[in-house]
Design a protein around this motif. Structure first.
Motif, PDB file in Angstrom:
ATOM      1  N   ARG A   1      25.981   3.703  79.957  1.00 64.11           N
ATOM      2  CA  ARG A   1      25.736   2.809  78.821  1.00 64.11           C
ATOM      3  C   ARG A   1      25.884   1.345  79.231  1.00 64.11           C
ATOM      4  O   ARG A   1      25.233   0.464  78.674  1.00 64.11           O
ATOM      5  CB  ARG A   1      26.724   3.142  77.704  1.00 64.11           C
ATOM      6  CG  ARG A   1      26.477   2.425  76.385  1.00 64.11           C
ATOM      7  CD  ARG A   1      27.423   2.930  75.309  1.00 64.11           C
ATOM      8  NE  ARG A   1      28.804   2.657  75.641  1.00 64.11           N
ATOM      9  CZ  ARG A   1      29.790   3.549  75.536  1.00 64.11           C
ATOM     10  NH1 ARG A   1      29.542   4.771  75.123  1.00 64.11           N
ATOM     11  NH2 ARG A   1      31.034   3.210  75.840  1.00 64.11           N
ATOM     12  N   ALA A   2      26.720   1.084  80.219  1.00 62.19           N
ATOM     13  CA  ALA A   2      26.959  -0.288  80.666  1.00 62.19           C
ATOM     14  C   ALA A   2      25.707  -0.933  81.249  1.00 62.19           C
ATOM     15  O   ALA A   2      25.624  -2.152  81.368  1.00 62.19           O
ATOM     16  CB  ALA A   2      28.082  -0.317  81.695  1.00 62.19           C
TER      17      ALA A   2
ATOM     18  N   ALA B   1      21.492   2.215  79.281  1.00 62.10           N
ATOM     19  CA  ALA B   1      20.878   3.536  79.122  1.00 62.10           C
ATOM     20  C   ALA B   1      21.428   4.194  77.856  1.00 62.10           C
ATOM     21  O   ALA B   1      22.605   4.551  77.810  1.00 62.10           O
ATOM     22  CB  ALA B   1      21.173   4.400  80.346  1.00 62.10           C
ATOM     23  N   VAL B   2      20.604   4.340  76.830  1.00 59.76           N
ATOM     24  CA  VAL B   2      21.101   4.822  75.544  1.00 59.76           C
ATOM     25  C   VAL B   2      20.331   6.023  74.993  1.00 59.76           C
ATOM     26  O   VAL B   2      20.885   6.820  74.234  1.00 59.76           O
ATOM     27  CB  VAL B   2      21.076   3.684  74.488  1.00 59.76           C
ATOM     28  CG1 VAL B   2      22.105   2.613  74.840  1.00 59.76           C
ATOM     29  CG2 VAL B   2      19.691   3.061  74.360  1.00 59.76           C
ATOM     30  N   MET B   3      19.063   6.173  75.362  1.00 58.23           N
ATOM     31  CA  MET B   3      18.254   7.243  74.767  1.00 58.23           C
ATOM     32  C   MET B   3      18.667   8.626  75.275  1.00 58.23           C
ATOM     33  O   MET B   3      18.797   9.571  74.493  1.00 58.23           O
ATOM     34  CB  MET B   3      16.770   7.002  75.037  1.00 58.23           C
ATOM     35  CG  MET B   3      16.191   5.813  74.287  1.00 58.23           C
ATOM     36  SD  MET B   3      16.472   5.904  72.485  1.00 58.23           S
ATOM     37  CE  MET B   3      15.642   7.438  72.067  1.00 58.23           C
ATOM     38  N   VAL B   4      18.865   8.765  76.592  1.00 63.39           N
ATOM     39  CA  VAL B   4      19.256  10.069  77.133  1.00 63.39           C
ATOM     40  C   VAL B   4      20.639  10.492  76.630  1.00 63.39           C
ATOM     41  O   VAL B   4      20.819  11.646  76.224  1.00 63.39           O
ATOM     42  CB  VAL B   4      19.189  10.061  78.673  1.00 63.39           C
ATOM     43  CG1 VAL B   4      19.750  11.371  79.252  1.00 63.39           C
ATOM     44  CG2 VAL B   4      17.746   9.876  79.140  1.00 63.39           C
ATOM     45  N   PRO B   5      21.663   9.597  76.626  1.00 66.42           N
ATOM     46  CA  PRO B   5      22.939  10.003  76.036  1.00 66.42           C
ATOM     47  C   PRO B   5      22.828  10.443  74.584  1.00 66.42           C
ATOM     48  O   PRO B   5      23.524  11.380  74.161  1.00 66.42           O
ATOM     49  CB  PRO B   5      23.795   8.731  76.170  1.00 66.42           C
ATOM     50  CG  PRO B   5      23.244   8.040  77.370  1.00 66.42           C
ATOM     51  CD  PRO B   5      21.759   8.282  77.304  1.00 66.42           C
ATOM     52  N   LEU B   6      21.957   9.779  73.799  1.00 67.63           N
ATOM     53  CA  LEU B   6      21.743  10.201  72.411  1.00 67.63           C
ATOM     54  C   LEU B   6      21.160  11.610  72.370  1.00 67.63           C
ATOM     55  O   LEU B   6      21.609  12.455  71.575  1.00 67.63           O
ATOM     56  CB  LEU B   6      20.805   9.219  71.709  1.00 67.63           C
ATOM     57  CG  LEU B   6      20.314   9.634  70.307  1.00 67.63           C
ATOM     58  CD1 LEU B   6      21.490   9.798  69.346  1.00 67.63           C
ATOM     59  CD2 LEU B   6      19.308   8.617  69.770  1.00 67.63           C
ATOM     60  N   LEU B   7      20.170  11.882  73.216  1.00 71.80           N
ATOM     61  CA  LEU B   7      19.554  13.212  73.259  1.00 71.80           C
ATOM     62  C   LEU B   7      20.572  14.270  73.679  1.00 71.80           C
ATOM     63  O   LEU B   7      20.630  15.357  73.093  1.00 71.80           O
ATOM     64  CB  LEU B   7      18.369  13.191  74.232  1.00 71.80           C
ATOM     65  CG  LEU B   7      17.585  14.501  74.374  1.00 71.80           C
ATOM     66  CD1 LEU B   7      16.968  14.895  73.042  1.00 71.80           C
ATOM     67  CD2 LEU B   7      16.509  14.361  75.447  1.00 71.80           C
ATOM     68  N   ILE B   8      21.388  13.949  74.678  1.00 77.61           N
ATOM     69  CA  ILE B   8      22.422  14.888  75.135  1.00 77.61           C
ATOM     70  C   ILE B   8      23.396  15.210  74.012  1.00 77.61           C
ATOM     71  O   ILE B   8      23.746  16.378  73.778  1.00 77.61           O
ATOM     72  CB  ILE B   8      23.173  14.299  76.348  1.00 77.61           C
ATOM     73  CG1 ILE B   8      22.263  14.270  77.579  1.00 77.61           C
ATOM     74  CG2 ILE B   8      24.450  15.099  76.638  1.00 77.61           C
ATOM     75  CD1 ILE B   8      22.856  13.534  78.769  1.00 77.61           C
ATOM     76  N   LEU B   9      23.827  14.186  73.301  1.00 76.85           N
ATOM     77  CA  LEU B   9      24.777  14.394  72.205  1.00 76.85           C
ATOM     78  C   LEU B   9      24.166  15.236  71.102  1.00 76.85           C
ATOM     79  O   LEU B   9      24.825  16.141  70.557  1.00 76.85           O
ATOM     80  CB  LEU B   9      25.222  13.028  71.652  1.00 76.85           C
ATOM     81  CG  LEU B   9      26.467  13.034  70.776  1.00 76.85           C
ATOM     82  CD1 LEU B   9      27.705  13.364  71.594  1.00 76.85           C
ATOM     83  CD2 LEU B   9      26.646  11.680  70.093  1.00 76.85           C
ATOM     84  N   ALA B  10      22.910  14.957  70.758  1.00 73.57           N
ATOM     85  CA  ALA B  10      22.242  15.715  69.698  1.00 73.57           C
ATOM     86  C   ALA B  10      22.121  17.186  70.074  1.00 73.57           C
ATOM     87  O   ALA B  10      22.365  18.081  69.243  1.00 73.57           O
ATOM     88  CB  ALA B  10      20.860  15.118  69.423  1.00 73.57           C
ATOM     89  N   ILE B  11      21.773  17.463  71.333  1.00 73.90           N
ATOM     90  CA  ILE B  11      21.649  18.861  71.776  1.00 73.90           C
ATOM     91  C   ILE B  11      23.009  19.554  71.756  1.00 73.90           C
ATOM     92  O   ILE B  11      23.153  20.691  71.281  1.00 73.90           O
ATOM     93  CB  ILE B  11      21.045  18.915  73.190  1.00 73.90           C
ATOM     94  CG1 ILE B  11      19.581  18.458  73.157  1.00 73.90           C
ATOM     95  CG2 ILE B  11      21.148  20.325  73.768  1.00 73.90           C
ATOM     96  CD1 ILE B  11      18.964  18.277  74.542  1.00 73.90           C
ATOM     97  N   SER B  12      24.024  18.867  72.264  1.00 71.17           N
ATOM     98  CA  SER B  12      25.354  19.481  72.371  1.00 71.17           C
ATOM     99  C   SER B  12      25.991  19.734  71.013  1.00 71.17           C
ATOM    100  O   SER B  12      26.648  20.752  70.808  1.00 71.17           O
ATOM    101  CB  SER B  12      26.264  18.587  73.210  1.00 71.17           C
ATOM    102  OG  SER B  12      25.736  18.406  74.495  1.00 71.17           O
ATOM    103  N   PHE B  13      25.801  18.805  70.081  1.00 72.92           N
ATOM    104  CA  PHE B  13      26.460  18.918  68.790  1.00 72.92           C
ATOM    105  C   PHE B  13      25.723  19.815  67.806  1.00 72.92           C
ATOM    106  O   PHE B  13      26.365  20.495  66.996  1.00 72.92           O
ATOM    107  CB  PHE B  13      26.634  17.523  68.165  1.00 72.92           C
ATOM    108  CG  PHE B  13      27.893  16.830  68.601  1.00 72.92           C
ATOM    109  CD1 PHE B  13      28.130  16.576  69.944  1.00 72.92           C
ATOM    110  CD2 PHE B  13      28.848  16.434  67.691  1.00 72.92           C
ATOM    111  CE1 PHE B  13      29.295  15.937  70.362  1.00 72.92           C
ATOM    112  CE2 PHE B  13      30.012  15.800  68.091  1.00 72.92           C
ATOM    113  CZ  PHE B  13      30.234  15.557  69.432  1.00 72.92           C
ATOM    114  N   ILE B  14      24.400  19.815  67.851  1.00 69.85           N
ATOM    115  CA  ILE B  14      23.666  20.546  66.801  1.00 69.85           C
ATOM    116  C   ILE B  14      23.264  21.940  67.260  1.00 69.85           C
ATOM    117  O   ILE B  14      23.841  22.930  66.784  1.00 69.85           O
ATOM    118  CB  ILE B  14      22.476  19.703  66.292  1.00 69.85           C
ATOM    119  CG1 ILE B  14      23.027  18.398  65.685  1.00 69.85           C
ATOM    120  CG2 ILE B  14      21.678  20.473  65.227  1.00 69.85           C
ATOM    121  CD1 ILE B  14      21.989  17.399  65.246  1.00 69.85           C
ATOM    122  N   PRO B  15      22.325  22.122  68.192  1.00 72.25           N
ATOM    123  CA  PRO B  15      21.991  23.504  68.555  1.00 72.25           C
ATOM    124  C   PRO B  15      23.107  24.247  69.279  1.00 72.25           C
ATOM    125  O   PRO B  15      23.281  25.448  69.076  1.00 72.25           O
ATOM    126  CB  PRO B  15      20.756  23.350  69.453  1.00 72.25           C
ATOM    127  CG  PRO B  15      20.748  21.954  69.901  1.00 72.25           C
ATOM    128  CD  PRO B  15      21.441  21.153  68.858  1.00 72.25           C
TER     129      PRO B  15
END
Length: 482
Positions: free
Chosen positions: A389-390, A393-407
């Motif tokens: 993030r420093a 890079a923000v889009m891939v971490p968002l996608l990773i979080l969405a996958i891990s938390f929801i499905p």
């Protein structure tokens, strides 16, 4: 050199610097949580359960409001850190000016809309009728305190970007003390103060927010810190379109991460509620403990992000990897120690919330034994995410979080709950933590986040002027007194 008035994070011993930076951030988080807990005690003791429920409804609205602006503040922090690493103090002031101008305008509009729209918001939350009047009175005053509260959050995040984590701690302490002391005074009308009831609790927060803002701004100017604006620099408060575009493009995905977490938490509560009142009570009590377990990881994440941003701005990529590895090691030690401590004393801590309810206590201790270890993995992920993030890079971490938390987390919990009961929920936490760590590590190791350029290159003329002015107060890379 201390972190009190800002610090060059691009040189010196990494582990020591990281610890000295992270510990005040951890202290700020603890103070904030204690402030909320003590205020809840005042309201519950003096005004009863309905008033306490009202503050919970109003605080949910405020959490969503602050989540919406968190990403923009984080984007500004990263830009501040990169500019500090590049010794571009004028760039720091441009970033903080644009973001402050945006926050003042947006927060003022939200405060006005919130005052008039509070009834509709509470109806949308299905606030119980017996709680509604309390919640409306409380929420409207809280909305008035939103602008100074948001600006304080922005300035504290900006200060951390410059390498200063002590100043936010002192002013968080100031605001917390004022809030805690003023709550009973204004609720009960002690001394010359009027008796305001639930509005007194909100007014105490409003006063604390304004006092914190005035004190913090005064200190920034008194110490001539990098965030201060003078003379022609005051024009930076008019948002710069190019900077604003960068902040919005990077801030929205980071804000959406908070939204993903909130949606997942709400859905998880729905699954927990299916298990009955005892499980719901146990889950609420365990969450109080988990809040504190997560704090070291979050503080280290903030420290790693600030340090990595400065080193990226300075072009010192070899230190970014060293900072990340140091952050992971410190997290394992700190979060692991917190987990072991709370597992050893969980019965005593949980009894503060569950009293003598033996059934709920057994459930809470069981879920804590399963879930708490996953926070060590969460801490490692926080450090890795902070490093990527420093550099913006923000889009891939968002996608990773969405996958891990929801499905992964919610999907597994919902699928296996009919088969193994509540244990499916608790084990899904660890499954989500493992999935997040593996994907984040893969992105950190092989992703293209190092090639992203968040900070625009400094104009050659501006760079020459900046170098020529390094000996003057306005161009100092390190503020007076360091």
């Amino acid at each position: 050199m201390t972190a009190r008035a800002g610090q060059d994070l691009t040189s010196g011993p990494i582990v020591r610097t990281l610890l000295l930076f992270a510990l005040p951030t951890l202290g700020s988080s603890i103070l904030q949580s204690l402030n909320g807990s003590i205020n809840a005690i005042w309201v519950g003791q003096f005004l009863g359960e309905a008033a306490l429920a009202a503050t919970a409804n109003a605080n949910l609205v405020m959490f969503l409001m602050f989540s919406a602006v968190f990403g923009f503040g984080m984007a500004a922090t990263i830009l501040v850190g990169q500019n500090m690493g590049a010794r571009n103090v004028d760039g720091v002031r441009r970033v903080i000016g644009t973001t402050t101008g945006m926050f003042v305008i947006a927060a003022s509009l939200v405060a006005i809309a919130g005052w008039y729209g509070a009834p509709a918001l509470l109806h949308l939350l299905a606030t119980p009728p017996e709680v509604f009047d309390f919640a409306l009175a409380y929420l409207r005053v809280i909305f008035l305190g939103l602008p100074p509260g948001m600006i304080v959050v922005l300035l504290t995040m900006g200060l951390r970007g410059t390498g200063d984590s002590m100043t936010p701690l002192w002013f968080m302490a100031l605001s917390a003390v004022i809030d805690v002391v003023m709550n009973p005074v204004l609720i009960l009308g002690l001394g010359p103060a009027p008796r305001m009831g639930i509005e007194g609790a909100a007014t105490a927060t409003l006063i604390a927010n304004y006092a914190g803002l005035i004190g913090l701004v005064g200190y920034i100017y008194w110490r001539d810190l990098p965030l201060r604006l003078r003379g022609r620099e005051l024009a930076y408060l008019l948002p710069d379109p190019k900077l604003l575009r960068t902040i919005v493009l990077k801030g929205v995905p980071m804000g959406m991460q908070m939204l993903v977490v909130s949606i997942s938490a709400l859905a998880m509560i729905g699954l927990v509620n299916r298990e009955g009142a005892a499980t719901t009570a146990a889950y609420g009590a365990a969450n109080q403990m988990w809040t504190y377990i997560q704090m070291p990881a979050m503080a280290l994440g903030a420290a790693v992000s600030a340090m990595a941003a400065q080193n990226i701005g300075a072009g010192r990529w070899e230190r970014v990897g060293q900072i990340t590895r140091a952050g992971i090691g410190i997290n394992i030690l700190m979060t692991g120690s917190a987990v072991l401590l709370l597992l050893a004393i969980d019965r005593y801590v949980l009894s503060l919330f569950l009293g003598s309810d033996g059934h709920a206590m057994d459930i809470a201790r069981h879920m804590n034994l399963i879930v708490s270890w996953g926070f060590i993995l969460f801490g490692i992920t926080s450090v890795l995410s902070a490093a990527v993030r420093a550099n913006g890079a923000v889009m891939v971490p968002l996608l990773i979080l969405a996958i891990s938390f929801i499905p992964v987390r919610l999907g597994l919990a919902a699928h296996f709950q009919p088969l193994i009961g509540a244990d499916a929920i608790w084990w899904s936490y660890n499954a989500g933590a493992i999935a997040t760590l593996l994907m984040t590590w893969a992105y950190y190791r092989w992703g293209g986040w190092r090639t992203i350029h968040m900070m625009a290159p400094t104009d050659p003329v501006e760079a020459e002027e900046m170098v020529m002015s390094e000996a003057e107060p306005v161009g100092r890379a390190h503020p007076t007194g360091v």
